[in-house]
Each structure stands twice: as C-alpha cells, then as structure tokens.
Design a protein around this motif. Structure first.
Motif, PDB file in Angstrom:
ATOM      1  N   SER A   1      -0.735   3.013  13.151  1.00 32.46           N
ATOM      2  CA  SER A   1      -1.352   2.586  14.395  1.00 32.46           C
ATOM      3  C   SER A   1      -0.632   1.356  14.948  1.00 32.46           C
ATOM      4  O   SER A   1       0.088   0.648  14.244  1.00 32.46           O
ATOM      5  N   ALA A   2      -0.851   1.103  16.229  1.00 32.90           N
ATOM      6  CA  ALA A   2      -0.215  -0.061  16.866  1.00 32.90           C
ATOM      7  C   ALA A   2      -0.660  -1.361  16.211  1.00 32.90           C
ATOM      8  O   ALA A   2       0.141  -2.282  16.014  1.00 32.90           O
ATOM      9  N   ALA A   3      -1.932  -1.436  15.842  1.00 33.33           N
ATOM     10  CA  ALA A   3      -2.428  -2.649  15.187  1.00 33.33           C
ATOM     11  C   ALA A   3      -1.773  -2.839  13.823  1.00 33.33           C
ATOM     12  O   ALA A   3      -1.410  -3.973  13.450  1.00 33.33           O
ATOM     13  N   ALA A   4      -1.613  -1.745  13.079  1.00 41.21           N
ATOM     14  CA  ALA A   4      -0.978  -1.851  11.758  1.00 41.21           C
ATOM     15  C   ALA A   4       0.483  -2.248  11.890  1.00 41.21           C
ATOM     16  O   ALA A   4       0.989  -3.068  11.106  1.00 41.21           O
ATOM     17  N   ARG A   5       1.194  -1.706  12.878  1.00 38.45           N
ATOM     18  CA  ARG A   5       2.597  -2.082  13.077  1.00 38.45           C
ATOM     19  C   ARG A   5       2.723  -3.543  13.482  1.00 38.45           C
ATOM     20  O   ARG A   5       3.645  -4.247  13.045  1.00 38.45           O
ATOM     21  N   ARG A   6       1.786  -4.010  14.300  1.00 40.90           N
ATOM     22  CA  ARG A   6       1.824  -5.409  14.713  1.00 40.90           C
ATOM     23  C   ARG A   6       1.556  -6.340  13.525  1.00 40.90           C
ATOM     24  O   ARG A   6       2.222  -7.365  13.355  1.00 40.90           O
ATOM     25  N   ARG A   7       0.598  -5.982  12.694  1.00 43.25           N
ATOM     26  CA  ARG A   7       0.313  -6.795  11.512  1.00 43.25           C
ATOM     27  C   ARG A   7       1.501  -6.817  10.558  1.00 43.25           C
ATOM     28  O   ARG A   7       1.831  -7.857   9.980  1.00 43.25           O
ATOM     29  N   SER A   8       2.155  -5.676  10.395  1.00 47.44           N
ATOM     30  CA  SER A   8       3.318  -5.620   9.510  1.00 47.44           C
ATOM     31  C   SER A   8       4.452  -6.497  10.028  1.00 47.44           C
ATOM     32  O   SER A   8       5.098  -7.212   9.259  1.00 47.44           O
ATOM     33  N   LEU A   9       4.695  -6.454  11.346  1.00 48.37           N
ATOM     34  CA  LEU A   9       5.760  -7.260  11.923  1.00 48.37           C
ATOM     35  C   LEU A   9       5.473  -8.746  11.766  1.00 48.37           C
ATOM     36  O   LEU A   9       6.347  -9.530  11.362  1.00 48.37           O
TER      37      LEU A   9
ATOM     38  N   GLY B   1      -0.488  -6.897   6.535  1.00 52.82           N
ATOM     39  CA  GLY B   1      -0.175  -5.507   6.818  1.00 52.82           C
ATOM     40  C   GLY B   1       0.615  -4.817   5.741  1.00 52.82           C
ATOM     41  O   GLY B   1       1.253  -3.795   5.995  1.00 52.82           O
ATOM     42  N   HIS B   2       0.581  -5.324   4.497  1.00 50.57           N
ATOM     43  CA  HIS B   2       1.388  -4.782   3.420  1.00 50.57           C
ATOM     44  C   HIS B   2       0.515  -4.060   2.404  1.00 50.57           C
ATOM     45  O   HIS B   2      -0.713  -4.082   2.476  1.00 50.57           O
ATOM     46  N   VAL B   3       1.167  -3.430   1.447  1.00 52.87           N
ATOM     47  CA  VAL B   3       0.493  -2.775   0.323  1.00 52.87           C
ATOM     48  C   VAL B   3       0.972  -3.446  -0.963  1.00 52.87           C
ATOM     49  O   VAL B   3       2.179  -3.619  -1.161  1.00 52.87           O
ATOM     50  N   ILE B   4       0.040  -3.822  -1.823  1.00 52.56           N
ATOM     51  CA  ILE B   4       0.355  -4.423  -3.110  1.00 52.56           C
ATOM     52  C   ILE B   4       0.302  -3.331  -4.169  1.00 52.56           C
ATOM     53  O   ILE B   4      -0.740  -2.682  -4.344  1.00 52.56           O
ATOM     54  N   VAL B   5       1.399  -3.120  -4.866  1.00 52.66           N
ATOM     55  CA  VAL B   5       1.489  -2.099  -5.910  1.00 52.66           C
ATOM     56  C   VAL B   5       1.583  -2.814  -7.253  1.00 52.66           C
ATOM     57  O   VAL B   5       2.575  -3.493  -7.529  1.00 52.66           O
ATOM     58  N   VAL B   6       0.568  -2.658  -8.080  1.00 55.35           N
ATOM     59  CA  VAL B   6       0.517  -3.310  -9.393  1.00 55.35           C
ATOM     60  C   VAL B   6       0.960  -2.303 -10.447  1.00 55.35           C
ATOM     61  O   VAL B   6       0.324  -1.263 -10.623  1.00 55.35           O
ATOM     62  N   GLY B   7       2.046  -2.632 -11.139  1.00 59.98           N
ATOM     63  CA  GLY B   7       2.595  -1.739 -12.148  1.00 59.98           C
ATOM     64  C   GLY B   7       3.832  -1.039 -11.633  1.00 59.98           C
ATOM     65  O   GLY B   7       3.730  -0.117 -10.825  1.00 59.98           O
ATOM     66  N   LEU B   8       5.006  -1.471 -12.096  1.00 59.71           N
ATOM     67  CA  LEU B   8       6.252  -0.873 -11.624  1.00 59.71           C
ATOM     68  C   LEU B   8       6.835   0.042 -12.683  1.00 59.71           C
ATOM     69  O   LEU B   8       7.999  -0.078 -13.059  1.00 59.71           O
ATOM     70  N   GLY B   9       6.012   0.964 -13.169  1.00 64.11           N
ATOM     71  CA  GLY B   9       6.546   2.051 -13.968  1.00 64.11           C
ATOM     72  C   GLY B   9       7.138   3.101 -13.037  1.00 64.11           C
ATOM     73  O   GLY B   9       7.474   2.834 -11.881  1.00 64.11           O
ATOM     74  N   GLN B  10       7.243   4.295 -13.532  1.00 63.68           N
ATOM     75  CA  GLN B  10       7.825   5.350 -12.706  1.00 63.68           C
ATOM     76  C   GLN B  10       6.964   5.641 -11.488  1.00 63.68           C
ATOM     77  O   GLN B  10       7.476   5.841 -10.381  1.00 63.68           O
TER      78      GLN B  10
END
Length: 512
Positions: free
Chosen positions: A197-205, A319-328
């Motif tokens: 969405s436009a709001a999500a793109r704006r938050r990411s930027l 606007g980001h995603v946090i990924v916990v655990g960098l296995g495969q």
C-alpha cells in the motif's frame, strides 16, 4: 520447484484431496475447513479414480522423513523407510524397483551422496531430495534424470512473507514477472498482482532514511559521530574564512584543513583574536573526533560488519519486518522480503552462525542479539515494524520471542514457525501468540505430492500453507487441499532420533 505462470487474475479452485494419490477434485466452492460456500461456482472435476497402491523408499531419520512415511503409509502405499542405509541396504531396498525415492536427510552432502547412489542402482526411478544449497540443487537437476531437489525453506518462505506483509494473503512471492499474492475469495484461492500500500511504501522509505542517520551498533555510532564532527569543523572554518576574511575558496579550504589536521591556521590574522581562539578550540575538539573516527574504523575492520553505516545495509526504522533466527528458513524469508521491496532486519544470537556470511552478501542487515530480549526488540523499532517473524529452529525459543513481542508491541503482527507438539498446542490455547505455520507438515505435503501426483497430470508447482491445511498446486487441478496424516510417527524411526534437519543442515561453501 518449478515456478508458477506469470501473475494472473483468474481464480484457482480450492479442492480437498481425499488421499494423496491422486486427489479427487471436488467443487471449487467451500471454505478452508471444507464447508460449502453458497453461491460459489463449481470447478471442473477430475476423474474420481483410485490408482493401485505404489511402493516408495524413504531415506532419512528426520522429522520430515517420518512425516512423509506416515502420510504415504496412511494412504495405503507400501513404504520402506531407511534411517541411515549403507550401500547393501540401499541395493536391497531398490531391488524391487520402487515407484519413487525420497531422500530426506539433514545435510546437503549426505543428500547428494544418497541421490547419486540411488540413481546408480536404479536409472529410472524418480527421486525427491531435500537440498538447501542452490548450487548443489542445480547440479542435481543437470546430472540426474528425474531428480527433483527441493528446499523446505524455499517452500515456506512465500507463505511466511505473505503473513508478514499482507494480513489478507496466504502467500506473497515474486514469480519473475512481479509480485503475486494468493488470497481466499468466496471459497476459492485466487492469485492477484500484489503491491504494498502507499502508506506502507511511505513508512518503508522514511524508515530507510532515518536509518541512514541513526546507526544501531556502537562502532557505527563512533564512526559516524567522528566523521560528522570533523566535517562540521571543516565546513564552519571554511565558511568563516570565505565570508568574513574574503579568502579565495581554495585558500580557505587549505587553512580550514590545517585547522582540522591540528597544525593551526595557515597565516596569522591580526586584529581577529576571536578567530584564533576558535581555531585553537576547533583543533582540540578535532582531536576527540579523530579518536572516535579511528575507533569506529578499527571496529569496522576487525568486527563482523553485519550492519552498514550508510547504504542498503543500515537498519530500517519503520515499515520493516524483524526476522528472529537466521537459519535456513529465516535466511530465505529475509531474501523473499527483500525481493518484494520490504525492508528487513535479521536477528541471530550465534556469532558463528553459518548463514551470517550469506546474509551479508545478500545485503541483509543482521543484529547479533537474543530475540526474546524486550530491550532488543524495542531498540529495533518493533512498535513501528510491519511484523515480527520468529522462525528459529527451536520452537520453545520462538514462543519466548512471540511472548516478548506481545509485551513490547501488542498491536504488531507476529508470525511464528511452530510444529504441532504438545507444548505448542497448549501454548496456543493459553495465549494468542500469532500466525503459526508448520514447515514440516507443509514440506511433507509437497514431497508426497511429488511422489504420488505423476499420474494426475504432473508434479506440483508450489505449496501454500494455511493454519490447518496445505494447498498443493497441481497442473491438472490447481491448488488442492492436501490431507494431513492422522499421526506423524511412522513407527520405523524412533522420534528421539529424528530432527527436522532444516536449520542444522551443513550447506556447501557458497550456498545460497
């Protein structure tokens, strides 16, 4: 896994298979639990025939191998399950010419060896093998006829990504022609083009821009403070010389550089004691800024350098995603999110984790910390994030991360990689942890579909995981609801000896 056709607007019927060989396609209408949806159109039906029982060989002691064996056995097929066979055991099992072989072991080198051995003994049997390293997978496709390498992490990544970026999507992926989302509409699964969405793109930027000026780790802060301090002293001294003393631009720059370097003004300024005092103070202050800059550079040179100071590997702030655990699974999820244009932060607690090098080469910023630490989650901007995905290999650790995330930011969506053991089931009933997906169940559905769907029109193209069901995309029938076996214990391999082998697999150098 073969890619789906380009993004399309036409709907694909949701059907429920009565058994994995082959599925009987029913009406397209219906909800996820199989109840009819009034008013939905019916899809074409496949011939409701039951093929004769087939014989398969399953190799491996992993949880996935046990689940596949249980699923095939529960469907009436004959299964020879070999935990860790030697050459003699393998020849004996393949002497009867099975209809398919599934190599479901815990590391790529063993998988490669077993696949080569199977093809040496049986030159026509189809082989399904779990492989993480994409280079090894490509070579297996080229060298061995009718050999299908699959990665459970790649299978589940679109589903996890969809849950992270779109609450209405079952899966989101990039098919090479753009991002597409799988959604449920009136009892059907439909594929539609996807865009944030436009709001999500704006938050990411805005989050990326804030990350450029708000470093996370100490060495980056030291480097940035030292660098900005030196640049500020240089610019102010140059501006003073040009505007007040009317020095030529080049001469003013030379004098300002000498002040920053600590050797004093280039020439005395009679009648301007204020400037001389300011220049002396500037030289003293610059000594401190130079020390900070040097410390930051040394830390960056000798440290892991998992987070950038400037550029694409800085930590996004919203606007980001946090990924916990960098296995495969975590690594593939980060890669999928980056392909969709979603900023991501990886969190790994093991400094020697093998995938850290791959994450750095992919431009994924990684923070070395414990994901269940509430202070860490708050510092990573969980309250401004789109979602948090707890996808480590230990399910109880994922529960701890989900609980901490709910404490820090209850409104943020939590995606949980979890199995179906007793601890997980009890915790689900006590606390709404988040959206959970079982990678072992989903991978087992895809493997059994590959082994049994050849008479039904071809191998599956993808699998989409839902809460209580998995949908396998078969060329002749579309997305088909795949049944879940009554139990995951095949009885051939003790449960204590099994593991999922998904994040402990040893990939070859250059994996990814």
């Amino acid at each position: 896994m073969a890619a789906l056709p380009p993004a399309r607007q036409t709907s694909t019927a949701v059907t429920t298979a009565s058994s994995p060989t082959p599925p009987v396609v029913g009406d397209g209408g219906g909800s996820a639990d199989g109840t009819p949806d009034e008013g939905s159109a019916a899809s074409p039906k496949a011939p409701a025939t039951t093929p004769p029982s087939e014989r398969f060989v399953v190799i491996g002691a992993t949880t996935l191998a046990r689940r596949v064996c249980a699923s095939l056995d529960g469907s009436g097929h004959r299964v020879d399950h070999l935990a860790a066979p030697d050459d003699r055991d393998l020849r004996r099992a393949l002497a009867a010419r099975p209809d398919g072989v599934a190599v479901l072991v815990g590391d790529d080198l063993s998988a490669l060896r077993y696949a080569l051995a199977v093809r040496h003994v049986c030159d026509r049997v189809r082989i399904v093998v779990t492989v993480f390293d994409r280079t090894v997978a490509q070579q297996l496709r080229l060298l061995l006829h009718d050999c299908v390498p699959i990665s459970p992490a790649d299978l589940l990544a679109p589903t996890l990504a969809g849950l992270c970026v779109d609450p209405d999507a079952l899966a989101v992926r990039d098919d090479g022609h753009g991002a597409v989302a799988v959604r449920r509409q009136r009892g059907r699964l439909v594929e539609t083009p996807w865009r944030a969405s436009a709001a999500a793109r704006r938050r990411s930027l805005l989050g990326r821009l804030r990350g450029q000026l708000q470093p996370h780790d100490a060495d980056a802060r030291l480097l940035l403070i030292g660098l900005l301090g030196i640049v500020a002293v240089l610019a102010l001294d140059w501006a003073w010389l040009v505007s007040v003393f009317h020095r030529p631009v080049s001469t003013a720059f030379l004098e300002a550089a000498r002040v920053v370097a600590g050797v004093g003004p280039a020439a005395p300024h009679d009648g301007h004691p204020g400037y001389e005092v300011v220049s002396g103070v500037a030289m003293l202050v610059t000594v401190g800024f130079t020390a900070l800059l040097t410390a930051g550079i040394v830390d960056r040179l000798f440290g892991p350098r998992l987070v950038g100071v400037l550029g694409p590997r800085v930590l996004p702030r919203s606007g980001h995603v946090i990924v916990v655990g960098l296995g495969q699974v975590g690594l593939r999820l980060c890669q999928t999110l980056r392909q969709l244009g979603v900023p991501v932060i990886g969190v790994e607690r093991e400094p020697a984790a093998p995938n850290l090098r791959l994450a750095r080469s992919m431009g994924i910023p990684v923070v070395l910390a414990h994901g269940e630490d509430r202070e860490v989650l708050a510092r990573l901007g969980l309250g401004r994030a789109c979602a948090l995905a707890a996808v480590g290999s230990h399910e109880l650790d994922n529960i701890a991360v989900a609980v901490a995330a709910h404490a820090v930011a209850p409104e943020v969506r939590v995606v949980l990689r979890a199995g179906e053991d007793e601890a997980i089931a009890e915790t689900r009933s006590l606390l709404p942890l988040g959206l959970t997906r079982d990678i072992v169940r989903t991978s087992a559905a895809y493997v059994t579909a590959h082994l049994t769907s050849r008479p039904a029109g071809g191998p599956p193209r993808q699998v989409v995981a839902d809460t209580d069901c998995d949908y396998v995309d078969l060329p002749a029938h579309g997305l088909v609801g795949w049944p879940v076996p009554a139990g995951d214990d095949c009885g051939h391999v003790p449960a204590a000896a099994a593991g999922d082998g998904l994040d402990t697999a040893r990939a070859a150098p250059g994996a990814g």
